[in-house]
Design a protein around this motif. Sequence first.
Motif, PDB file in Angstrom:
ATOM      1  N   MET A  72      46.806  41.736  28.274  1.00  0.00           N
ATOM      2  CA  MET A  72      47.769  40.624  29.638  1.00  0.00           C
ATOM      3  C   MET A  72      49.068  40.723  28.035  1.00  0.00           C
ATOM      4  SD  MET A  72      47.486  40.923  32.585  1.00  0.00           S
ATOM      5  CE  MET A  72      48.401  39.595  33.385  1.00  0.00           C
ATOM      6  N   SER A  74      46.478  34.029  41.944  1.00  0.00           N
ATOM      7  CA  SER A  74      46.114  34.846  41.522  1.00  0.00           C
ATOM      8  C   SER A  74      44.443  33.842  41.681  1.00  0.00           C
ATOM      9  CB  SER A  74      45.939  34.203  39.546  1.00  0.00           C
ATOM     10  OG  SER A  74      45.062  34.398  39.018  1.00  0.00           O
ATOM     11  N   ALA A  75      43.342  34.773  41.752  1.00  0.00           N
ATOM     12  CA  ALA A  75      41.629  33.847  42.047  1.00  0.00           C
ATOM     13  C   ALA A  75      40.766  33.510  40.827  1.00  0.00           C
ATOM     14  CB  ALA A  75      41.260  35.481  42.740  1.00  0.00           C
ATOM     15  N   GLY A  76      41.429  33.887  39.749  1.00  0.00           N
ATOM     16  CA  GLY A  76      40.988  33.291  38.606  1.00  0.00           C
ATOM     17  C   GLY A  76      41.883  33.409  37.570  1.00  0.00           C
ATOM     18  N   ARG A  77      40.756  31.995  35.953  1.00  0.00           N
ATOM     19  CA  ARG A  77      41.746  32.177  34.982  1.00  0.00           C
ATOM     20  C   ARG A  77      40.550  33.084  34.124  1.00  0.00           C
ATOM     21  NH1 ARG A  77      44.391  26.854  33.654  1.00  0.00           N
ATOM     22  NH2 ARG A  77      44.169  27.263  31.261  1.00  0.00           N
ATOM     23  N   VAL A  78      41.984  33.707  33.270  1.00  0.00           N
ATOM     24  CA  VAL A  78      41.407  34.205  32.398  1.00  0.00           C
ATOM     25  C   VAL A  78      41.046  33.345  30.453  1.00  0.00           C
ATOM     26  CG1 VAL A  78      42.490  36.315  30.678  1.00  0.00           C
ATOM     27  CG2 VAL A  78      42.542  36.049  33.566  1.00  0.00           C
ATOM     28  N   ASP A  99      38.152  35.312  25.841  1.00  0.00           N
ATOM     29  CA  ASP A  99      37.326  36.441  25.416  1.00  0.00           C
ATOM     30  C   ASP A  99      37.245  37.479  26.859  1.00  0.00           C
ATOM     31  OD1 ASP A  99      36.279  34.962  27.622  1.00  0.00           O
ATOM     32  OD2 ASP A  99      33.661  34.667  26.967  1.00  0.00           O
ATOM     33  N   ARG A 100      38.332  37.169  26.987  1.00  0.00           N
ATOM     34  CA  ARG A 100      38.782  38.012  28.459  1.00  0.00           C
ATOM     35  C   ARG A 100      37.860  38.647  29.738  1.00  0.00           C
ATOM     36  NH1 ARG A 100      40.371  43.513  25.816  1.00  0.00           N
ATOM     37  NH2 ARG A 100      41.518  43.582  27.726  1.00  0.00           N
ATOM     38  N   SER A 101      36.845  37.167  30.083  1.00  0.00           N
ATOM     39  CA  SER A 101      36.205  37.189  31.042  1.00  0.00           C
ATOM     40  C   SER A 101      36.874  36.144  32.318  1.00  0.00           C
ATOM     41  CB  SER A 101      35.437  36.491  30.979  1.00  0.00           C
ATOM     42  OG  SER A 101      35.002  35.199  30.267  1.00  0.00           O
ATOM     43  N   VAL A 102      36.949  36.338  33.465  1.00  0.00           N
ATOM     44  CA  VAL A 102      37.767  35.211  34.450  1.00  0.00           C
ATOM     45  C   VAL A 102      36.874  34.199  34.571  1.00  0.00           C
ATOM     46  CG1 VAL A 102      39.470  35.667  36.359  1.00  0.00           C
ATOM     47  CG2 VAL A 102      38.502  37.494  35.250  1.00  0.00           C
ATOM     48  N   TYR A 120      36.787  31.917  37.221  1.00  0.00           N
ATOM     49  CA  TYR A 120      37.196  32.063  39.115  1.00  0.00           C
ATOM     50  C   TYR A 120      36.835  30.846  39.804  1.00  0.00           C
ATOM     51  CZ  TYR A 120      36.473  37.160  39.155  1.00  0.00           C
ATOM     52  OH  TYR A 120      36.768  38.493  38.428  1.00  0.00           O
ATOM     53  N   ARG A 157      32.004  35.979  41.224  1.00  0.00           N
ATOM     54  CA  ARG A 157      33.003  35.855  42.130  1.00  0.00           C
ATOM     55  C   ARG A 157      31.570  35.565  43.259  1.00  0.00           C
ATOM     56  NH1 ARG A 157      37.715  37.106  44.402  1.00  0.00           N
ATOM     57  NH2 ARG A 157      38.426  38.027  42.664  1.00  0.00           N
ATOM     58  N   GLY A 202      43.525  45.155  21.807  1.00  0.00           N
ATOM     59  CA  GLY A 202      42.447  44.580  23.290  1.00  0.00           C
ATOM     60  C   GLY A 202      43.469  45.293  24.332  1.00  0.00           C
ATOM     61  N   HIS A 237      38.420  45.078  31.008  1.00  0.00           N
ATOM     62  CA  HIS A 237      38.302  43.783  31.954  1.00  0.00           C
ATOM     63  C   HIS A 237      38.396  43.278  33.064  1.00  0.00           C
ATOM     64  CE1 HIS A 237      37.016  43.878  27.457  1.00  0.00           C
ATOM     65  NE2 HIS A 237      36.601  42.393  27.861  1.00  0.00           N
ATOM     66  N   SER A 238      37.762  42.526  33.912  1.00  0.00           N
ATOM     67  CA  SER A 238      38.245  42.806  35.221  1.00  0.00           C
ATOM     68  C   SER A 238      39.332  41.595  34.964  1.00  0.00           C
ATOM     69  CB  SER A 238      36.265  41.473  35.662  1.00  0.00           C
ATOM     70  OG  SER A 238      36.632  40.479  34.964  1.00  0.00           O
ATOM     71  N   SER A 239      39.303  40.720  34.184  1.00  0.00           N
ATOM     72  CA  SER A 239      40.253  39.838  33.578  1.00  0.00           C
ATOM     73  C   SER A 239      41.967  40.599  34.158  1.00  0.00           C
ATOM     74  CB  SER A 239      40.652  38.450  32.807  1.00  0.00           C
ATOM     75  OG  SER A 239      40.781  40.245  31.630  1.00  0.00           O
ATOM     76  N   ASP A 240      41.987  41.509  33.934  1.00  0.00           N
ATOM     77  CA  ASP A 240      43.236  42.985  33.518  1.00  0.00           C
ATOM     78  C   ASP A 240      44.038  42.888  34.799  1.00  0.00           C
ATOM     79  OD1 ASP A 240      43.358  42.491  30.521  1.00  0.00           O
ATOM     80  OD2 ASP A 240      41.522  44.248  30.535  1.00  0.00           O
ATOM     81  N   LEU A 288      42.895  41.813  37.570  1.00  0.00           N
ATOM     82  CA  LEU A 288      43.299  39.728  38.639  1.00  0.00           C
ATOM     83  C   LEU A 288      44.361  39.789  39.181  1.00  0.00           C
ATOM     84  CD1 LEU A 288      40.935  37.920  38.433  1.00  0.00           C
ATOM     85  CD2 LEU A 288      42.434  36.224  37.523  1.00  0.00           C
ATOM     86  N   ALA A 289      45.526  40.946  38.246  1.00  0.00           N
ATOM     87  CA  ALA A 289      45.986  40.092  39.317  1.00  0.00           C
ATOM     88  C   ALA A 289      46.689  41.004  40.357  1.00  0.00           C
ATOM     89  CB  ALA A 289      47.992  40.334  37.972  1.00  0.00           C
ATOM     90  N   GLU A 313      43.775  42.157  42.845  1.00  0.00           N
ATOM     91  CA  GLU A 313      43.121  42.425  43.862  1.00  0.00           C
ATOM     92  C   GLU A 313      43.782  41.598  44.734  1.00  0.00           C
ATOM     93  OE1 GLU A 313      40.116  39.007  42.164  1.00  0.00           O
ATOM     94  OE2 GLU A 313      40.030  40.869  41.063  1.00  0.00           O
TER      95      GLU A 313
END
Lengths: 918, 172
Positions: A13, A645-649, A652-655, A657, A739, B143, B148-151, B153-154, B156
């Motif tokens: 991203m 968007s269902a979450g916030r990035v 550390d690239r985790s989400v 939610y 989630r 990166g 990652h799941s964050s990639d 996310l949009a 979903e």
Amino acid sequence: MGNLSINLKPNFMGLLKCLNSINWFIVFFSLINLSMCIYEDQIGKFDWRQSYVGRIKFAQFDTVSTARKIIVATEENVLAALNLKTGQVVWRHVFESTSSGNIQLLHLSDQIITVTGSNPYLVRGWDLSTGVLIWEWGLTLQKNEHTDFSEWWVQNGLLVHMVPKFGSHIEVSVYNVATGHNRGATSKLPAVWINEGCVLSPPYYTCISGSPGNQLLLSMDVTSDAVQIISKPLAEYTTARNGNLNPFDTNTVIPGFLLNEKIILIRGNKFEAINIAISEPSASVALVDSASGPLVLQTWNDEAKGFTLMAHNLVSGQRVNEIGWSDRSLSIPEPELSAVICTKTAREQHVCRILVTAADDASHLIQQEGRVLWTREEALANVVAVEFVDLPVSDLDAAIESEFDQKEAAKMHSSVLAAFTRRLQSQFQQLQGAVRALLAGDAAAADEPPPLVRDYFNLHKIMVLLTDTGKIFGMDNLSGEILWKLYEPNLNTEAAVMFTRRSARHPPHDAYLTVVGKHEETGNGLIVSLNPIRGTPVGEQTLHLDVQILQCAVLYKADAQKLHALILLDKDENVQILPESSAPLVENMYMHVADRSSAVVRGYALRHDGERVSAKNIWSVDLSGGGSQRVVWSVSKPAAERIHSAGRVLPDRSVLYKHLNPNLVLLLTEGPDPVHKDVVVATCVDGVSGGVLSAHVHRRARRPALPLHSEHFLAYLYYNDKQRRHEIATLELYEGPERWVPAGAAFSSLRGARAPHVQRHAYIVPAAPAAAALSATERSLTDKHVLLALSTGAIVELPWALLEPRRALSPAGEAREEGLVPYAPELPLPAEAVVNYNATLLRLTRIHTAPSGLESTSLVLATGLDLFYTRIAPSKTFDLLKDDFDYYLISVVLAALVLATYSTKYFAARKMLKMAWK
Amino acid sequence: MSQLKSNKKLKWALDFNQKNKQLSTELPSPPGYSQSSNANYAESSKDSDSNLLLIKKLWDVALGPLKQVPMNLFIMYMAGNSISIFPIMMVGMLIVRPVKALFATQSTFKMVEGTQAIGQKIVYCIGNIVNILLALYKCQSMGLLPTHSSDWLAFEEPQTRLEHIGGGLSLI
């Protein structure tokens, strides 16, 4: 670039963001349009402001100064000068909205004299032409309950203040107008005969007194040194058993009053009955001076003839024919003559200008022969609810759409040939339209108002405004022009709600809008259904229920006619569905009702048992906190809200939610507390299960507890009594790194109770907010911005990023990489963030936002004493060219390039040929 | 079988006591001399010389990608992990070049039809794949890989709802 690399932890991203920011650099260098505010030449391009003054209480024509004006004082505590020709506000002073701003007297001489407030009073003198305050003095009387009935008037350059004490005496004080010097101190006039039904016709105070059947008509000049009481038996003037006294609506000539539709004047200390019949008991009567002697004007709204005006000569009792007409086309309910001025023309004709105020708060300036010079819809100074309604698509577009809608059906039922002919037909129609538009040219475009069809970006809408008086307006959002108005005299809009039950997207069906209010007298439910595009009643039309409505909602499912049913929950917890045919559609529907005073919230489950829908009380939450708290707000999420968007990035690239509970309700309660003075409590309640998700107590805090609620975040404003400042508390709800339900699954409040992780912060708002709203866009892709209406008359646009509860005090590495702004307790309110630039908006009460067809743009309407409409682009207009984009330059450049290409090609070919021959 | 044996005998044994009924006009070639084999020999030695060269050359080509690995490692190290225009360009090159090379394997080894062609091709492919893996590793450390799941996310599906609510403050 270096800066970016610090801020962004590299990820996929991040690459997009990087590209995006490169884009931004291009934009920056090419357009240099990074500021939120508008340019000076854009003023009025996307926005408009309408200034109102409120229902006119006193009005007088300014005959002194050269620029003709009407000076008005209104119920909204506004003193204003209106242009006589256009009705525009020339100048305006807004006093306090509380009783201290009440205007008691408006008097015009060479200056304007007003008395405002109610003990203490303020007497002020204003300049007529500019409205500048010239002098002012205050007056504080001893506390007494009779001051509510006190009367003020100006007589011979002296200000007279009269306080009647019913059944006892009258206190009269005379002051020098300009200085406040008390001339003769206060005199007490004994008058045991005065009561609440008395009328004042300066300087006479007239009452009916005595036992029934033996009543006397008594009157007294309260300013004369010697007390002289005029007394006559009531039977001399009226045959009715009970006399009813009424003052004239306007009287500039002789003291007098109305006694049961009879005009009685006081002349030479005598009552004098005038033999002019008042045609209608509800008529408004005025006594005005004219060149040919005083005139009696009366006006009323005749059922058969419409608005009617009649004039008589006071002396002769003859009808003045040139003044007087009826007009069916004018709808002026319960007209009241606010001000009248009559002159004579060279041809010995009476010319009157009459300012009429109607029950719907509209003021009309009417000239001879019923010509309305202008109308001011003062009801708009008190807007209760606003709904943005999409316009229908044009016929042509509808034809095209229907063609594509039926594509599937066409495959089944008709041949290719039929489809082809339809295609040809619509093409032909398009061609026709284009030719017509070409032929009509600009001339037609200038004359005709633009048709009420949806534009390409869906920026053109109709705003339906529900006002306090029960008048409903349909307003064009681009121009602010009133398209239709509907006056519902019986509608009490105190707690009214408005629903769009069918949009104009379903061509054969009209749009459908419903107002649910109360009946003025009975308090029972009154439902007004109308077509918001044309303002005509549709469907249920005006429906008067025989029961009080507790709450109402719109069913999420539409019926075959694309109409969303209205669900009414009445006082006895019975459910009504309108239309009834939609009852089987009621499924998985829940309602909640918060009682203001008891602070008990009840939740109901609606079930359809095959015959009818019933409501079952399934939960109740008591928020009273020991009985002192009151519910001030209950806000659920906007019904049509989409969440992008269902979450916030995280860095550390985790989400992280978001907890996107669509059934969440924010309830704000407020009340006194024995220890902490006042307490504001914010409670997040699930509207289905009644579960309390979080609760926050603010001690020593007061209203205005303005709430905001969208997606996973909530905010509310309150006044911090301890620090004496306004604060905004913000909450964000998160589910955590995992989630709870898989992506795309349905959210159910009844499936397990897990408490979301709540993050919160409070910020200082260095201003006094009066209203707050969140920007709304179609797909919620753009950032959310908070609009704060301040008491200074500004609307400030704040990015949510500034209000975010995740802002850490000193962001450590990761948080800094996330791009969070370090926590600063005070919110910046920069001048560039003011969306209404220097157009000060007075007494703002609400801000309404609506999405447009453009993702970047959100439509905003601020209501209050003024109406202000604008559009905002929280993430800048990324999907729109600048409005000063140089189309000519780019087309010229393009054309030149094409030309250059072909000419070079030709020359190159020629050269090659020559070379070959060499 | 005996015939075969005698034939074999004939090849290697000189029968001086042969009764020559028909005397051949031509003299037989001296023992151990073979004209054809001589010619063949000269030709084949010439051929194998150029062949060896080609094979060597082709091995060079085939090993080229592998030889680039240290260089690429050095470039990657120098480029760093920040996302800015030059590292992005370098990573792009790192990926694009081996991929292009892989697609062009056939044309690169067109002229060769030797015993080692297959081996060369394999080595060449392995080298390129190693390079691609290196580039992917670089992307990973920068990166840029959507792992990652964050990639995702949009993309979903938005959440739907089961229950619907209505209501608010009491209207009475």
